[in-house]
Design a protein around this motif. Structure first.
Motif, PDB file in Angstrom:
ATOM      1  N   SER A 194      -6.476  -2.928   3.214  1.00 47.18           N
ATOM      2  CA  SER A 194      -5.280  -2.113   3.004  1.00 47.18           C
ATOM      3  C   SER A 194      -4.359  -2.786   2.006  1.00 47.18           C
ATOM      4  N   VAL A 195      -3.380  -2.027   1.540  1.00 46.15           N
ATOM      5  CA  VAL A 195      -2.339  -2.538   0.653  1.00 46.15           C
ATOM      6  C   VAL A 195      -1.008  -2.369   1.370  1.00 46.15           C
ATOM      7  N   ARG A 196      -0.241  -3.441   1.459  1.00 47.16           N
ATOM      8  CA  ARG A 196       1.081  -3.361   2.105  1.00 47.16           C
ATOM      9  C   ARG A 196       2.110  -2.950   1.058  1.00 47.16           C
ATOM     10  N   VAL A 197       2.800  -1.839   1.344  1.00 46.12           N
ATOM     11  CA  VAL A 197       3.726  -1.254   0.382  1.00 46.12           C
ATOM     12  C   VAL A 197       5.111  -1.135   1.019  1.00 46.12           C
ATOM     13  N   ALA A 198       6.136  -1.550   0.264  1.00 47.49           N
ATOM     14  CA  ALA A 198       7.520  -1.394   0.708  1.00 47.49           C
ATOM     15  C   ALA A 198       8.053  -0.070   0.165  1.00 47.49           C
ATOM     16  N   VAL A 199       8.527   0.794   1.059  1.00 45.07           N
ATOM     17  CA  VAL A 199       9.124   2.060   0.637  1.00 45.07           C
ATOM     18  C   VAL A 199      10.616   1.995   0.914  1.00 45.07           C
TER      19      VAL A 199
ATOM     20  N   GLY B  62       7.762   3.933 -10.039  1.00 46.30           N
ATOM     21  CA  GLY B  62       6.431   3.361 -10.129  1.00 46.30           C
ATOM     22  C   GLY B  62       6.247   2.337  -9.032  1.00 46.30           C
ATOM     23  N   ILE B  63       5.103   1.689  -9.035  1.00 50.39           N
ATOM     24  CA  ILE B  63       4.813   0.642  -8.051  1.00 50.39           C
ATOM     25  C   ILE B  63       4.713  -0.696  -8.770  1.00 50.39           C
ATOM     26  N   GLY B  64       5.447  -1.653  -8.256  1.00 48.91           N
ATOM     27  CA  GLY B  64       5.398  -3.016  -8.779  1.00 48.91           C
ATOM     28  C   GLY B  64       5.365  -3.997  -7.629  1.00 48.91           C
ATOM     29  N   SER B  65       5.846  -5.215  -7.863  1.00 45.70           N
ATOM     30  CA  SER B  65       5.881  -6.254  -6.827  1.00 45.70           C
ATOM     31  C   SER B  65       7.329  -6.516  -6.427  1.00 45.70           C
ATOM     32  N   LEU B  66       7.577  -6.471  -5.115  1.00 45.73           N
ATOM     33  CA  LEU B  66       8.914  -6.697  -4.572  1.00 45.73           C
ATOM     34  C   LEU B  66       8.936  -7.997  -3.782  1.00 45.73           C
ATOM     35  N   GLU B  67      10.067  -8.685  -3.857  1.00 46.94           N
ATOM     36  CA  GLU B  67      10.259  -9.885  -3.042  1.00 46.94           C
ATOM     37  C   GLU B  67      11.080  -9.517  -1.808  1.00 46.94           C
ATOM     38  N   LEU B  68      10.588  -9.919  -0.640  1.00 45.80           N
ATOM     39  CA  LEU B  68      11.299  -9.654   0.600  1.00 45.80           C
ATOM     40  C   LEU B  68      12.215 -10.812   0.956  1.00 45.80           C
ATOM     41  N   ALA B  69      13.081 -10.595   1.932  1.00 48.59           N
ATOM     42  CA  ALA B  69      14.068 -11.599   2.317  1.00 48.59           C
ATOM     43  C   ALA B  69      13.420 -12.899   2.776  1.00 48.59           C
ATOM     44  N   ASP B  70      12.216 -12.800   3.373  1.00 41.46           N
ATOM     45  CA  ASP B  70      11.547 -14.008   3.860  1.00 41.46           C
ATOM     46  C   ASP B  70      10.630 -14.634   2.819  1.00 41.46           C
ATOM     47  N   GLY B  71      10.675 -14.140   1.588  1.00 38.37           N
ATOM     48  CA  GLY B  71       9.890 -14.732   0.518  1.00 38.37           C
ATOM     49  C   GLY B  71       8.554 -14.067   0.265  1.00 38.37           C
ATOM     50  N   ARG B  72       8.124 -13.160   1.144  1.00 41.13           N
ATOM     51  CA  ARG B  72       6.854 -12.469   0.912  1.00 41.13           C
ATOM     52  C   ARG B  72       6.942 -11.589  -0.328  1.00 41.13           C
ATOM     53  N   ILE B  73       5.830 -11.446  -1.006  1.00 39.28           N
ATOM     54  CA  ILE B  73       5.729 -10.539  -2.145  1.00 39.28           C
ATOM     55  C   ILE B  73       4.805  -9.394  -1.752  1.00 39.28           C
ATOM     56  N   VAL B  74       5.290  -8.169  -1.846  1.00 40.53           N
ATOM     57  CA  VAL B  74       4.493  -6.993  -1.506  1.00 40.53           C
ATOM     58  C   VAL B  74       4.620  -5.971  -2.632  1.00 40.53           C
ATOM     59  N   LYS B  75       3.729  -5.011  -2.613  1.00 39.17           N
ATOM     60  CA  LYS B  75       3.862  -3.891  -3.532  1.00 39.17           C
ATOM     61  C   LYS B  75       5.012  -3.004  -3.061  1.00 39.17           C
TER      62      LYS B  75
END
Length: 616
Positions: free
Chosen positions: A484-489, A568-581
């Motif tokens: 799967s791909v983890r995506v932030a919406v 579009g879809i790119g790479s996002l940085e989350l508060a805990d440092g994870r990088i997700v689409k």
């Protein structure tokens, strides 16, 4: 190998994979000593074993493993099963070891490792011995072996279940970290239920059958026994993968969900049979009550096609596939076979090629009905077995009681389902009871994620070890799925928003709500229907609320194709440092947009619009 009288209890009894990993991190040079202690704790008089590794065979594995560690420059990240001892049902090949399928006259020395064994060794695991089984994997009882009936680990008067009896027994007693069985009609699930362990029956074709003595090639699956669901999932991913040498191996299409939704919808048979076993009935009722307590919606379905398909495996032309599998030894020396097994195999001669084709047409029709019945459900829950029998009872009715054990298992591979057998309770008589969750092919990870939650909710010992599941096991996160791909919406795709259906119709599953790093600005875009936000990275931004969704890998492209400009879809940085689409916005749309960063998220902004007073 020391004689049985010299064996001593292993200090590693009941270790989970996490505990094995901790052990080698704290004692990285103890590999040889550790495995010698494990092997020395095992008894050749224990009939759950057919064959134990010799000192030389163990040393050969250790030398190879030390070479793998050296190649990895001492890092164990590529060897997640480093030094972990496991057991193998004796219908799988290990190079230089005998394979018997519990028939001494059939025995041969294997020239190469079965593919699953090779895969596990490549991840660092070490084979410690081969286990007893119902001969030629024919039976659900654990009594059809010239090496003796394997006893139930909770009460020796009762059967262990089969055919993977030895593998379940040594695992339940904590003698190894995991064990392999095979499952054609339930052989990887019934022994799990009878011995209070986890039994993962993966999707057919995920784990290769190359180097496995067939029972029914069309329906065989290598199965996994572990003390925890998390361990079963880890072992399956280490052992599995496409194998071109296996004509029935399959590639995962990556279209299935990798988890259940927050409030699962699970089917249950409209009529559940227990053959007069009131304790089994009470245990299943307790399990369904617990499921409801944890937010599961249970709905009854017509179980008729499942029952009809289950009956086909032993009372139809499908039994002829076992006749083909046994082959020459049945034709030339039938007297060397177990009498009950020989009788079952002989029944295959009563069917013609025309009968076989009719059986296949019926299988396909019933399988279609089953899979249609499961549409809209996340799984089906059944008792792993409707009852359990004593050794003496099994002598009196070896075929009838075996058939009873299989009414909730026999149909699974014929219908191309995945399955996970889970402990559920200890009955009033002290025997284990279990449930099994079944779902369509390739839903293995979804079953496992739910199974982890289920096991955490119980207060059961691990197998027959008497040991409790340690709190650290509860906190071990589920592995990120490569399927799967983890995506932030961030906007219209959030739960309850207008475009959320674009996720749910593709079997995407909501993982969590979280926030981005404090380096983003949020804008309400102009002239979009439905209204959409734009997320832009900025040096002086804020944390913005997002939802994380896991989208099946094969559906991700479809999802992205529906995203209109300027998004579009790119790479996002989350508060805990994870990088997700995640959703990003092209800069050209920002001048006409309204900045809404101060709201902290799209939902808060929409609510502010809905709560604003109406202007006259």
């Amino acid at each position: 190998m020391p004689p049985a009288s010299d064996t001593v209890a292993s200090p590693f009894r009941g270790f989970t994979l996490r505990e094995w990993q901790q052990h080698y991190r704290s004692a990285p040079d103890s590999l040889r000593t550790t495995l010698s202690l494990v092997l020395g704790s095992l008894s050749e008089t224990d009939n759950a074993w057919i064959y134990l590794a010799t000192a030389e065979q163990l040393e050969a594995q250790i030398i190879r493993l030390e070479t793998l560690r050296a190649q990895a420059e001492g890092s164990l990240s590529a060897l997640p099963l480093f030094g972990v001892p496991f057991a193998v049902k004796d219908n799988m090949d290990i190079a230089g070891w005998p394979t018997t399928a519990a028939c001494p006259a059939f025995a041969y020395t294997a020239e190469a490792d079965a593919t699953v064994i090779a895969n596990l060794k490549a991840k660092g695991a070490v084979v410690i011995g081969k286990t007893n089984l119902d001969q030629f994997a024919t039976g659900l009882v654990g009594t059809r072996s010239p090496y003796g009936a394997v006893r139930n680990t909770f009460n020796p008067d009762y059967v262990s279940g089969g055919s993977s009896s030895g593998s379940a027994s040594v695992l339940a007693r904590g003698l190894v970290a995991f064990s392999l069985g095979t499952d054609t009609a339930g052989s990887g699930r019934v022994p799990a239920g009878f011995n209070n362990v986890v039994g993962l029956k993966p999707t057919k074709g995920w784990l290769s059958n190359t180097g496995v003595v067939p029972a029914c090639r069309l329906n065989d699956a290598v199965s996994i026994f572990t003390l925890t669901v998390g361990d079963a999932q880890t072992v399956a991913h280490a052992a599995g993968g496409y194998d071109a040498a296996d004509a029935y191996s399959r590639k995962n299409p990556h279209t299935a969900p990798v988890a259940f939704p927050a409030q699962p919808r699970i089917a249950i048979p409209d009529r559940v049979e227990f053959f007069g076993d009131d304790l089994a009935q009470a245990a299943f009722s307790e399990a369904t009550d617990r499921l409801r307590h944890h937010g599961v919606t249970l709905e009854t379905i017509d179980f008729t096609p499942f029952r009809e398909l289950a009956e086909q495996l032993y009372y139809g032309a499908w039994v002829a596939e076992r006749t083909v599998a046994v082959g020459e030894i049945f034709e030339e020396s039938p007297e060397v076979m177990d009498p009950v097994v020989r009788g079952i195999v002989a029944n295959g001669l009563n069917y013609s090629a025309c009968d076989a084709w009719r059986a296949e047409y019926l299988r396909a029709e019933l399988s279609r009905k089953i899979n249609l019945a499961l549409e809209g459900f996340d799984a089906l829950v059944v008792p792993t077995s409707p009852t359990i029998r004593t050794q003496e009872e099994m002598v009196q009715e070896p075929v009838l009681y075996n058939s009873q054990f299989g009414i909730y298992t026999n149909f699974t591979n014929l219908a191309d389902l995945s399955a996970l057998a889970l402990p559920s309770s200890l009955r009033a008589d002290g025997l284990p009871a279990g449930i099994t969750l079944l779902a369509p092919a390739w839903h293995d990870d979804a079953l496992a994620i739910f199974g982890r939650q289920w096991q955490r909710s119980l207060n059961l010992p691990l197998g027959a070890t008497g040991l409790a599941m340690k709190p650290e096991e509860f906190m071990t996160p589920a592995p990120a799925s490569a399927a799967s791909v983890r995506v932030a919406v961030v906007g219209a795709h959030l739960t309850g928003m207008p475009l959320n259906f674009q996720l749910t119709r593709r079997n995407a599953v909501r993982v969590e709500q979280t926030t981005t790093a404090a380096t983003y600005k949020l804008y309400a875009l102009a002239n979009t229907k439905p209204p959409k936000p734009g997320l832009v990275r900025a040096e002086s931004g804020s944390a913005i609320i997002v939802e994380l969704w896991d989208i099946p890998l094969a559906r991700f492209g479809e999802f992205v194709a529906e995203i209109p400009a300027p998004l579009g879809i790119g790479s996002l940085e989350l508060a805990d440092g994870r990088i997700v689409k995640g959703f990003i916005c092209e800069p050209w749309a920002i001048p006409e947009a309204t900045e809404i960063t101060a709201f902290g998220g799209w939902r808060n902004y929409i609510q502010s619009l809905n709560s604003s007073p109406v202007k006259s």
